[in-house]
Design a protein around this motif. Structure first.
Motif, PDB file in Angstrom:
ATOM      1  N   UNK A   1     -62.153  16.886   4.805  1.00 50.97           N
ATOM      2  CA  UNK A   1     -62.198  15.489   4.566  1.00 50.97           C
ATOM      3  C   UNK A   1     -61.938  14.467   5.615  1.00 50.97           C
ATOM      4  N   UNK A   2     -60.954  14.842   6.458  1.00 47.72           N
ATOM      5  CA  UNK A   2     -60.491  14.119   7.637  1.00 47.72           C
ATOM      6  C   UNK A   2     -61.934  13.951   8.493  1.00 47.72           C
ATOM      7  N   UNK A   3     -62.570  15.293   8.745  1.00 46.36           N
ATOM      8  CA  UNK A   3     -63.664  15.457   9.540  1.00 46.36           C
ATOM      9  C   UNK A   3     -64.766  14.641   9.139  1.00 46.36           C
TER      10      UNK A   3
ATOM     11  N   UNK B   1     -67.482   6.685  12.299  1.00 52.40           N
ATOM     12  CA  UNK B   1     -68.416   6.744  13.493  1.00 52.40           C
ATOM     13  C   UNK B   1     -69.983   6.215  13.205  1.00 52.40           C
ATOM     14  N   UNK B   2     -70.065   6.015  12.050  1.00 54.86           N
ATOM     15  CA  UNK B   2     -71.413   5.832  11.595  1.00 54.86           C
ATOM     16  C   UNK B   2     -71.606   4.230  11.394  1.00 54.86           C
TER      17      UNK B   2
ATOM     18  N   UNK C   1     -59.634   4.057  15.434  1.00 58.60           N
ATOM     19  CA  UNK C   1     -59.856   5.131  14.339  1.00 58.60           C
ATOM     20  C   UNK C   1     -58.888   6.193  14.041  1.00 58.60           C
ATOM     21  N   UNK C   2     -58.053   6.784  14.731  1.00 57.30           N
ATOM     22  CA  UNK C   2     -56.966   7.608  14.419  1.00 57.30           C
ATOM     23  C   UNK C   2     -55.966   6.894  13.645  1.00 57.30           C
TER      24      UNK C   2
ATOM     25  N   UNK D   1     -53.655   6.119   8.124  1.00 60.46           N
ATOM     26  CA  UNK D   1     -53.174   5.028   7.178  1.00 60.46           C
ATOM     27  C   UNK D   1     -54.066   5.692   5.830  1.00 60.46           C
ATOM     28  N   UNK D   2     -55.200   5.940   6.124  1.00 61.55           N
ATOM     29  CA  UNK D   2     -55.787   6.576   4.560  1.00 61.55           C
ATOM     30  C   UNK D   2     -55.091   7.744   4.128  1.00 61.55           C
ATOM     31  N   UNK D   3     -54.720   8.719   4.947  1.00 58.39           N
ATOM     32  CA  UNK D   3     -54.204   9.937   4.362  1.00 58.39           C
ATOM     33  C   UNK D   3     -52.636   9.556   3.784  1.00 58.39           C
TER      34      UNK D   3
END
Length: 181
Positions: free
Chosen positions: A80-82, A89-90, A134-135, A140-142
Motif C-alpha cells: 500500500x505504501x509503495x 509521483x503521478x 512526499x515522505x 501522515x496518511x498511515x
C-alpha cells in the motif's frame, strides 16, 4: 490587453496562429488521443473529455494498475505504501486523491483522508494541512489510518465505511463552517 482584432493583417494573424499551434501543449498525449478518436463514444470517452477539460486527467505509471490489483488480492501495508508513492509521483494525484484510490481498492484497510473527516476526528485540529514533502504525506496518511481505526473502535463505526459516514456527519454537524480548498 491585446485581442484578436489587434492582429490586423492576415500575415500577422497567420504567423501568430502558427506560433500558437507550435506552442499548444495542453495535455498533449490525451489531446492527441481524443483528436484521433474514431470509435463510437462511450462512457470512458466522455469521462476522458471531462477530465481533459478540467485538466485532471491522471498519468498512470506502467505497472501501477497491476500493483493495485495485487493489493486488492493480498493486502500488505508495505505494498500500500509503495502504491501510495507511485500515485503521489503521478500527475493528477495528491494525498486525498491517492487515498481515494486506495480506499476503493481496499476499504477494509484504507480510507480516504479528507478535510471534513480529518477535522471531525481530531478534536484539537480545525484544518487539514497536507505536507509538501512526499515522505511526510505518507507518514501522515498511515498515522491517520491508525487514528481512524481507533476512532472506529471507540464509536462502533464500521471502518470500511468510516470516510463516508464521518464525512457526512461533519457536513451535518458543521454545515456552517466552510472548508478551505
Amino acid at each position: 490587453m491585446r485581442k484578436l482584432h489587434h492582429l490586423a493583417d492576415e500575415k500577422t494573424i497567420a504567423k501568430k496562429l502558427e506560433e500558437a499551434r507550435a506552442l499548444y501543449k495542453y495535455q498533449d498525449s490525451l489531446t492527441n488521443e481524443l483528436d484521433n478518436h474514431r470509435a463510437p463514444f462511450d462512457e470512458n470517452t466522455l469521462l476522458k473529455i471531462v477530465l481533459w477539460k478540467i485538466n485532471r486527467y491522471p498519468e498512470i505509471a506502467d505497472g501501477l494498475l497491476d500493483k493495485i490489483n495485487e493489493l486488492r488480492r493480498n493486502y500488505s501495508e508495505a505494498l500500500a505504501e509503495e502504491i501510495l508513492v507511485l500515485l503521489l509521483d503521478s500527475k493528477g494525484f495528491d494525498l486525498p486523491m491517492a487515498s481515494t484510490v486506495l480506499s476503493f481498492a481496499c476499504p477494509e484497510h484504507c480510507q480516504i483522508i479528507d478535510q471534513r473527516v480529518y477535522r471531525f476526528i481530531y478534536p484539537d485540529q480545525h484544518q487539514f494541512k497536507i505536507p509538501y514533502n512526499k515522505t511526510e504525506k505518507i507518514k501522515l496518511y498511515f498515522s491517520y489510518l491508525q487514528h481512524l481505526k481507533e476512532v472506529c473502535r471507540q464509536y462502533g463505526i464500521p471502518f470500511n465505511q468510516a470516510d463516508r459516514l464521518l464525512y457526512q456527519l461533519d457536513k451535518m454537524e458543521n454545515k456552517d463552517i466552510k472548508i478551505k480548498y
